[in-house]
Write an enzyme that holds these catalytic residues in place. Sequence first.
Site, short mmCIF file in Angstrom:
data_model
loop_
_atom_site.label_atom_id
_atom_site.label_comp_id
_atom_site.label_asym_id
_atom_site.label_seq_id
_atom_site.Cartn_x
_atom_site.Cartn_y
_atom_site.Cartn_z
N SER A 73 0.83 -1.19 0.00
CA SER A 73 0.00 0.00 0.00
C SER A 73 0.87 1.25 0.00
O SER A 73 2.05 1.20 0.36
CB SER A 73 -0.91 0.03 1.23
OG SER A 73 -0.16 0.33 2.39
N GLY A 137 -8.87 7.26 10.58
CA GLY A 137 -9.08 7.67 11.97
C GLY A 137 -10.13 8.73 12.16
O GLY A 137 -10.30 9.24 13.26
N ALA A 138 -10.87 9.06 11.10
CA ALA A 138 -11.88 10.11 11.20
C ALA A 138 -13.29 9.57 11.36
O ALA A 138 -14.27 10.32 11.29
CB ALA A 138 -11.82 10.99 9.95
N SER A 141 -14.68 5.13 8.15
CA SER A 141 -14.51 3.71 7.78
C SER A 141 -13.59 3.49 6.61
O SER A 141 -13.94 2.89 5.60
CB SER A 141 -15.86 3.03 7.53
OG SER A 141 -15.70 1.65 7.73
N SER A 143 -11.46 1.39 6.90
CA SER A 143 -11.32 -0.07 6.93
C SER A 143 -12.33 -0.74 6.00
O SER A 143 -11.98 -1.65 5.24
CB SER A 143 -11.47 -0.58 8.36
OG SER A 143 -12.71 -0.18 8.91
N GLU A 175 -12.78 -8.02 9.60
CA GLU A 175 -12.53 -7.00 10.62
C GLU A 175 -12.65 -7.59 12.02
O GLU A 175 -11.85 -7.29 12.91
CB GLU A 175 -13.49 -5.84 10.44
CG GLU A 175 -13.16 -4.65 11.32
CD GLU A 175 -13.37 -3.32 10.65
OE1 GLU A 175 -13.27 -2.30 11.35
OE2 GLU A 175 -13.62 -3.27 9.43
N ASP A 187 -20.75 -0.60 8.29
CA ASP A 187 -19.77 0.03 7.41
C ASP A 187 -19.62 -0.73 6.10
O ASP A 187 -19.59 -0.14 5.01
CB ASP A 187 -18.41 0.12 8.10
CG ASP A 187 -18.44 0.98 9.35
OD1 ASP A 187 -19.47 1.64 9.59
OD2 ASP A 187 -17.44 0.98 10.08
#
Length: 396
Positions: A73, A137-138, A141, A143, A175, A187
Amino acid sequence: MTTTTSDTAADARSLFADRFGTEPAGTWSAPGRANLIGEHTDYNDGFVLPFAIQHRTHVALGTRADAVVRVVSTFDGDAVEVPLADLDALFPDRRDEVVEWARYPLGVAWALLAASGRNAVDLTGVDLAFASDVPVGAGLSSSAAIEGATASALAEVWALDLDRVALAQAGRRAENEAVGAPTGIMDQMASMLGRADAAIFLDCRSLDADVVDLGFDGAGLELLVIDTGVSHSHATGGYGERRASCELGASIMGVPALRDVTVDDLPRAAGLMDDVTFRRVRHIVTENQRVLDTVRTLRERGPAAIGDLLVASHASMRDDFEISVPELDTAVDAALASGAVGARMTGGGFGGAAIALVARARVETVTAAVTAAFAASGFSAPTIFTVTPSAGAARD
């Protein structure tokens, strides 16, 4: 946020070529999501109302001659390589042997193999290169975006007979078990099922999903995300403690999940459990009702009428579920004081972002007021941007 989808897709393709020395077969992507209302209700079999946003994670994929999956990534320069046949040995018991970010795509591959019943030795290996413009981190999602992009790509390349709900379920399993974050399915469903200018009204028990028109554009409204910059992690204690409290509350009430407790049951609940457990239960029960009320209000009166429901949701998360932080409260209070229709924290809590529904003509005013309030409180400056309800996972 100035990065465009085409830029991020190009970043994924470029990374693929740089690291793997060839061109990818294609790119796929999936969006992050904003949750209009319905927080922590998903793992209680309740109701949620998220929508996919324009920020997406892209994955460039190429096939390999061996049965190996290799991931890389833009946010971690080291490639992680695992034989497909070894995924069962890694997850979930030895997941800590894999760097956390790589558990998401590798976990999806593992979950897809289980869901499809396919044998790893019968599938082609893949190289995957990821790039994303979903803020990490906001509470948006990032993830689910990486899970959705991975699931869409692998399902197509491996010709898996799985629908979008099954792909979302594979993302949730990844997850929960490969990463170790005890999240619900909201999500992943939003990322897979998203529609332009609409939210997804999701029953997290049945997984029935209805498209609800939001009508923000026609009403002259924008949804601002106020990223506090306060980091959080669903895999750490606070989230798991809240989930355990909910499970305890359901057990005390003698029901499978808090979905089965109504607002009318709350007086009885108060007499059966300690104060902290009761307040956790009260948030879930009232939040489920607020989701239903928001859907009805959107359909009957339009988006300008949902402000009080958003505000009540934030108060419940702040006071009953106790997952807000001073920065989130400041964001909500300043947005409301400067004319927002409604505002609330969004996501799992303990940091992350707030959302504010704002008349288009007042976006700059609200942005300036929130920024000034953060400065006056001695907080680091927030990152503030609009999000647009957008389409779900797809091949680029």
